[in-house]
Design a protein around this motif. Structure first.
Motif, short mmCIF file in Angstrom:
data_model
loop_
_atom_site.label_atom_id
_atom_site.label_comp_id
_atom_site.label_asym_id
_atom_site.label_seq_id
_atom_site.Cartn_x
_atom_site.Cartn_y
_atom_site.Cartn_z
N PRO A 132 0.81 -1.23 0.00
CA PRO A 132 0.00 0.00 0.00
C PRO A 132 0.84 1.28 0.00
O PRO A 132 0.48 2.27 -0.63
CB PRO A 132 -0.81 -0.10 1.30
CG PRO A 132 -0.85 -1.57 1.60
CD PRO A 132 0.44 -2.12 1.10
N PHE A 133 1.99 1.25 0.65
CA PHE A 133 2.86 2.42 0.69
C PHE A 133 3.52 2.63 -0.67
O PHE A 133 3.63 3.76 -1.16
CB PHE A 133 3.92 2.26 1.79
CG PHE A 133 3.31 2.05 3.14
CD1 PHE A 133 2.82 3.12 3.88
CD2 PHE A 133 3.19 0.78 3.68
CE1 PHE A 133 2.23 2.94 5.12
CE2 PHE A 133 2.61 0.57 4.92
CZ PHE A 133 2.12 1.66 5.65
N LEU A 134 3.94 1.54 -1.30
CA LEU A 134 4.54 1.61 -2.62
C LEU A 134 3.52 2.09 -3.65
O LEU A 134 3.83 2.92 -4.51
CB LEU A 134 5.08 0.23 -3.00
CG LEU A 134 5.69 0.08 -4.39
CD1 LEU A 134 6.83 1.04 -4.60
CD2 LEU A 134 6.14 -1.36 -4.59
N ARG A 135 2.30 1.61 -3.55
CA ARG A 135 1.23 2.04 -4.47
C ARG A 135 1.03 3.55 -4.40
O ARG A 135 0.88 4.22 -5.42
CB ARG A 135 -0.07 1.33 -4.12
CG ARG A 135 -1.25 1.82 -4.96
CD ARG A 135 -2.55 1.32 -4.44
NE ARG A 135 -2.73 -0.06 -4.86
CZ ARG A 135 -3.56 -0.91 -4.27
NH1 ARG A 135 -4.26 -0.55 -3.23
NH2 ARG A 135 -3.70 -2.12 -4.72
N ARG A 136 1.06 4.09 -3.19
CA ARG A 136 0.87 5.53 -3.01
C ARG A 136 2.01 6.33 -3.66
O ARG A 136 1.79 7.35 -4.30
CB ARG A 136 0.77 5.85 -1.51
CG ARG A 136 0.73 7.31 -1.17
CD ARG A 136 -0.56 7.96 -1.68
NE ARG A 136 -0.54 9.39 -1.51
CZ ARG A 136 -1.00 10.02 -0.45
NH1 ARG A 136 -1.52 9.36 0.55
NH2 ARG A 136 -0.95 11.32 -0.38
N ILE A 137 3.24 5.85 -3.50
CA ILE A 137 4.39 6.54 -4.10
C ILE A 137 4.28 6.54 -5.62
O ILE A 137 4.49 7.57 -6.27
CB ILE A 137 5.71 5.90 -3.63
CG1 ILE A 137 5.90 6.15 -2.13
CG2 ILE A 137 6.89 6.45 -4.43
CD1 ILE A 137 7.01 5.34 -1.50
N VAL A 138 3.94 5.41 -6.21
CA VAL A 138 3.78 5.31 -7.66
C VAL A 138 2.70 6.27 -8.15
O VAL A 138 2.88 6.98 -9.14
CB VAL A 138 3.48 3.85 -8.09
CG1 VAL A 138 3.03 3.78 -9.55
CG2 VAL A 138 4.70 2.96 -7.87
N SER A 139 1.60 6.33 -7.43
CA SER A 139 0.51 7.24 -7.80
C SER A 139 0.97 8.69 -7.75
O SER A 139 0.72 9.47 -8.68
CB SER A 139 -0.67 7.02 -6.85
OG SER A 139 -1.69 7.95 -7.11
N ASP A 140 1.67 9.06 -6.68
CA ASP A 140 2.15 10.44 -6.54
C ASP A 140 3.18 10.80 -7.61
O ASP A 140 3.15 11.89 -8.17
CB ASP A 140 2.75 10.66 -5.15
CG ASP A 140 1.70 10.68 -4.04
OD1 ASP A 140 0.49 10.73 -4.35
OD2 ASP A 140 2.10 10.64 -2.86
N VAL A 141 4.12 9.90 -7.87
CA VAL A 141 5.18 10.19 -8.84
C VAL A 141 4.60 10.36 -10.24
O VAL A 141 4.99 11.28 -10.97
CB VAL A 141 6.27 9.08 -8.81
CG1 VAL A 141 7.21 9.19 -10.01
CG2 VAL A 141 7.06 9.16 -7.51
N THR A 142 3.69 9.48 -10.65
CA THR A 142 3.12 9.61 -11.99
C THR A 142 2.28 10.88 -12.10
O THR A 142 2.33 11.56 -13.12
CB THR A 142 2.30 8.37 -12.38
OG1 THR A 142 1.32 8.09 -11.38
CG2 THR A 142 3.21 7.17 -12.57
N ARG A 143 1.54 11.20 -11.05
CA ARG A 143 0.75 12.44 -11.06
C ARG A 143 1.65 13.65 -11.12
O ARG A 143 1.45 14.56 -11.93
CB ARG A 143 -0.15 12.52 -9.82
CG ARG A 143 -1.05 13.76 -9.84
CD ARG A 143 -1.65 14.07 -8.49
NE ARG A 143 -0.57 14.45 -7.58
CZ ARG A 143 -0.39 13.95 -6.36
NH1 ARG A 143 -1.23 13.06 -5.89
NH2 ARG A 143 0.62 14.33 -5.61
N ASP A 144 2.69 13.68 -10.28
CA ASP A 144 3.62 14.81 -10.26
C ASP A 144 4.43 14.88 -11.55
O ASP A 144 4.96 15.94 -11.89
CB ASP A 144 4.56 14.72 -9.06
CG ASP A 144 3.83 14.91 -7.73
OD1 ASP A 144 2.65 15.33 -7.74
OD2 ASP A 144 4.44 14.62 -6.68
N GLY A 145 4.54 13.77 -12.27
CA GLY A 145 5.26 13.74 -13.54
C GLY A 145 4.43 14.19 -14.73
O GLY A 145 4.90 14.15 -15.86
N GLY A 146 3.18 14.58 -14.48
CA GLY A 146 2.35 15.12 -15.56
C GLY A 146 1.37 14.15 -16.18
O GLY A 146 0.78 14.43 -17.21
#
Length: 161
Positions: free
Chosen positions: A114-128
């Motif tokens: 669940p923690f890894l999923r959140r990081i992936v979500s944030d990084v892709t969102r912050d990446g545009g």
């Protein structure tokens, strides 16, 4: 010994001592080329697991490595590449030696996911891009597939009589 004469199993204990990103790389290929993506993306996720004993009593390090590649469905042009190594430090006691390997590669990643999923979500969102919300990963299936792969590799090895 208990009243019925059988030895009691030790109580399984698992504590997460820490968790962190060991390595993270996000490459927005689409922005580097100066083009806009159109249509639905085709996303490929590869999962690798690793576990090892650490210094200290009952301490283990478990790593989930994700390689995520997103391409356009029509032209197969790269949109983004994401690589992440996510590590959890665990203290595990009471797990029989024969069950420790599957425990480390199934239960521990399940706790970290669940923690890894959140990081992936944030990084892709912050990446545009729209946030990438990963589906649940079946760590039992990954473990079984790796065991089958290893057994097949051993089966191909020449045997001596």
């Amino acid at each position: 010994m208990s009243e019925n004469g059988a030895a009691q199993q030790p109580q399984v204990q698992m504590n997460i001592l820490g968790q962190f990103v060991r390595d993270l790389s996000f490459e927005n290929v689409m922005a580097q080329k100066g083009v806009r993506a159109e249509g639905q993306p085709d996303i490929n996720v590869q999962v690798n697991l690793d576990a090892k004993k650490r210094q200290g009593d009952d301490q283990y390090e478990v790593m989930i490595k994700l390689n995520i590649e997103s391409k356009t469905k029509e032209k197969k042009e790269d949109l983004f590449l994401l690589e992440i190594d996510y590590v959890g430090l665990f203290r595990i006691a009471g797990v029989p030696e024969a069950q420790l390997h599957p425990f480390l590669l199934i239960e521990c990643p399940r706790m970290l996911f669940p923690f890894l999923r959140r990081i992936v979500s944030d990084v892709t969102r912050d990446g545009g891009f729209p946030p990438l919300n990963l589906e649940n990963i079946d760590f039992v299936q990954i473990y079984r597939a790796e065991l089958a792969r290893r057994q097949a590799a051993q089966g191909d090895a020449p045997t001596t009589v």
